[in-house]
Design an enzyme around this catalytic site. Structure first.
Site, PDB file in Angstrom:
ATOM      1  N   SER A  67       5.814   8.159   0.743  1.00  0.00           N
ATOM      2  CA  SER A  67       5.003   9.066   1.541  1.00  0.00           C
ATOM      3  C   SER A  67       3.539   9.033   1.108  1.00  0.00           C
ATOM      4  O   SER A  67       2.880   8.002   1.178  1.00  0.00           O
ATOM      5  CB  SER A  67       5.579  10.481   1.474  1.00  0.00           C
ATOM      6  OG  SER A  67       4.931  11.356   2.358  1.00  0.00           O
ATOM      7  N   ASP A 110      -0.197  10.016   6.942  1.00  0.00           N
ATOM      8  CA  ASP A 110       0.055   9.583   5.572  1.00  0.00           C
ATOM      9  C   ASP A 110       0.768   8.231   5.559  1.00  0.00           C
ATOM     10  O   ASP A 110       0.908   7.591   6.605  1.00  0.00           O
ATOM     11  CB  ASP A 110       0.855  10.644   4.823  1.00  0.00           C
ATOM     12  CG  ASP A 110       2.269  10.795   5.351  1.00  0.00           C
ATOM     13  OD1 ASP A 110       2.523  10.416   6.509  1.00  0.00           O
ATOM     14  OD2 ASP A 110       3.138  11.302   4.612  1.00  0.00           O
ATOM     15  N   ASP A 160       3.815   7.024   5.365  1.00  0.00           N
ATOM     16  CA  ASP A 160       4.949   6.707   6.231  1.00  0.00           C
ATOM     17  C   ASP A 160       4.838   7.351   7.604  1.00  0.00           C
ATOM     18  O   ASP A 160       5.790   7.321   8.389  1.00  0.00           O
ATOM     19  CB  ASP A 160       6.268   7.093   5.562  1.00  0.00           C
ATOM     20  CG  ASP A 160       6.435   8.592   5.385  1.00  0.00           C
ATOM     21  OD1 ASP A 160       5.443   9.255   5.048  1.00  0.00           O
ATOM     22  OD2 ASP A 160       7.560   9.090   5.569  1.00  0.00           O
TER      23      ASP A 160
END
Length: 472
Positions: free
Chosen positions: A101, A239, A241
């Site tokens: 992430s 972000d 992902d």
């Protein structure tokens, strides 16, 4: 196996995952699926990844583990997490997303999805219980996987076609800060299909950890500079992902994620909202929906959404302070039919923010100001050992004398909330919230105050106070 489950998936240093830990958890996930009757022998498991340097290797190891457990790993390449989840749910299949992430590149993680969506805390416990017996087992490399990356990305783009009818977004000039997000191409395609002109900035060949909940001053300056120099109607990003949005208004100011969540709830006419205790305190009084608060982490939000659906709510929205929005029901918006997607999505809040402003005949900045939310801020102390942050918050929570001493520079404490970390409401009405991160060695700090300057000053003073107490 030092890697462990955090607020959203398995997380750890790269070496703590590539040493066989990620593969062991993939094996454990496969066994859990079969034991629970969620996957038969030979069932597909879709695998996606972000752009981190370590993600291809971790994906390969997890694919091999799934193959050895009798399931078929299917490659979905680089794509946003919500795109992978949507595609897998449509195929009634499980999925793995290899991503850390927003955390730094020396770390990574694995997100797990059942055929009906993101795993919950019960699943996490089952996987964690099975993982030790799966560690150290011999593994072969999986055979050449089927590639479904084009279909998975195309399905996510198609999901939003017709979201803003009658040219509602036509003519907007919006910047796209690409950095190293897995959402770049899909986000651009979705916005362009709605008539938006996209101007791209800042694509990076190396991974950049953009945290949409605690946007760095460097990122804020970059975004504001691009908006001002190009006279844009706003700028967007996501972000690593692609499940958390960053939205910047036409003045160059970053819109907080919980404000985006409120806009989504109002624009879609939600009758139930589920959001963590870290989200702005003003949300409860500024939408018509019933609002429930949870601990931080998508599993807790999803559980709250499931409860709302079970109670007969027809438009259930979940969101976090990072801006990621989840939906608990099928919802028709414009000419788009959005199936329930109980995992964080960065696209829905981005579309709703600009659509709501346009529908109201306002700029994005004016629309956000019109929400009337209290001023809030958030930041983090990086490289703060998890054990230290947990111990500090535990001591402050349990020891009233220590708590009074710690918060004395900020004023008298009027109320204490221990839902997740330590959240205090001061007699002045200001709020200060300390929470150890569940994903990385960081201390998260949140504040609310009368002005942005005061909210940020509270965080700065909290940083100094934390360091003073933790390292006297």
């Amino acid at each position: 196996m030092a890697a462990k489950f955090g607020t959203s998936g398995l997380r750890g240093l790269v070496g703590e995952l590539t040493d066989g830990t990620a593969a062991a958890h993939a094996r454990a996930f496969a066994r859990h699926l079969k034991q629970a009757g969620m996957a038969a022998a030979g069932a597909p498991v879709f695998i996606g990844r972000d752009r981190r340097a370590s993600s291809p290797e971790i994906a390969a190891q997890c694919a091999a583990a799934l193959f050895d457990e009798g399931l078929e790993p299917v490659d979905c390449g680089v794509l946003p997490t919500p795109a992978l989840a949507l595609y897998a749910m449509g195929q009634e299949a499980a999925a793995l997303m290899i991503t850390g992430s927003h955390i730094p590149d020396d770390r990574n993680g694995v997100k797990f999805y059942r055929p009906d969506g993101e795993i919950d805390k019960t699943d996490e416990a089952a996987i964690s219980g099975l993982a030790p017996q799966c560690a150290g087992l011999p593994s072969t490399r999986a055979k050449l996987m089927r590639d479904r990356s084009l279909e998975a990305n195309a399905g996510f783009i198609e999901r939003y076609r017709g979201f803003a009818p009658d040219g509602l977004l036509h003519g907007l000039r919006i910047g796209l800060y690409e950095h190293s997000s897995a959402a770049n191409e899909t986000l651009a395609a979705i916005l362009q299909a709605e008539g938006v002109e996209i101007i791209r900035f800042g694509r990076s060949p190396v991974f950049i950890p953009v945290d949409t909940e605690a946007v760095s001053e460097e990122t804020r300056a970059l975004a504001s500079g691009w908006v001002q120099s190009e006279a844009l109607d706003g700028l967007v990003s996501a972000d690593g992902d692609g499940d958390r949005p960053m939205v910047v208004d036409e003045s160059g100011r970053v819109v907080r994620g919980d404000a985006l969540g409120l806009i989504v709830a109002r624009y879609l006419g939600a009758d139930a909202v589920v959001t963590p205790v870290t989200s702005n305190s003003g949300i409860d009084s500024r939408c018509d929906a019933a609002v429930s608060r949870t601990k931080v982490g998508s599993p807790f939000v999803i559980a709250g959404m499931a409860d709302a659906v079970a109670r007969g709510r027809h438009c259930v929205i979940g969101f976090e302070a990072n801006g990621g929005v989840l939906t608990g029901n099928s919802i028709r918006v414009g000419n788009a039919d959005l199936s329930a997607l109980p995992t964080r999505d960065s696209v829905l809040p981005i579309l709703c923010a600009f659509a709501a402003a346009r529908q109201a005949g306002q700029s994005l900045c004016a629309h956000v100001s019109g929400l009337g939310l209290p001023v809030a801020a958030s930041d983090r102390i990086e490289n703060f050992p998890t054990a230290e942050s947990q111990a500090l918050v535990a001591h402050l929570s349990q020891d009233e004398a220590m708590r009074q001493d710690f918060f004395e520079p900020f004023g008298q404490v009027a109320h204490v909330d221990l839902t997740d970390g330590l959240r205090v409401v001061l007699e002045s009405g200001n709020i200060l919230h300390l929470r150890p991160s569940g994903n990385a060695p960081e201390m998260r700090v949140y504040s609310e105050a009368a002005t942005e300057a005061l909210a940020r000053d509270i965080i700065a003073k909290a940083f100094a106070r934390i360091r003073q107490v933790a390292h006297p």
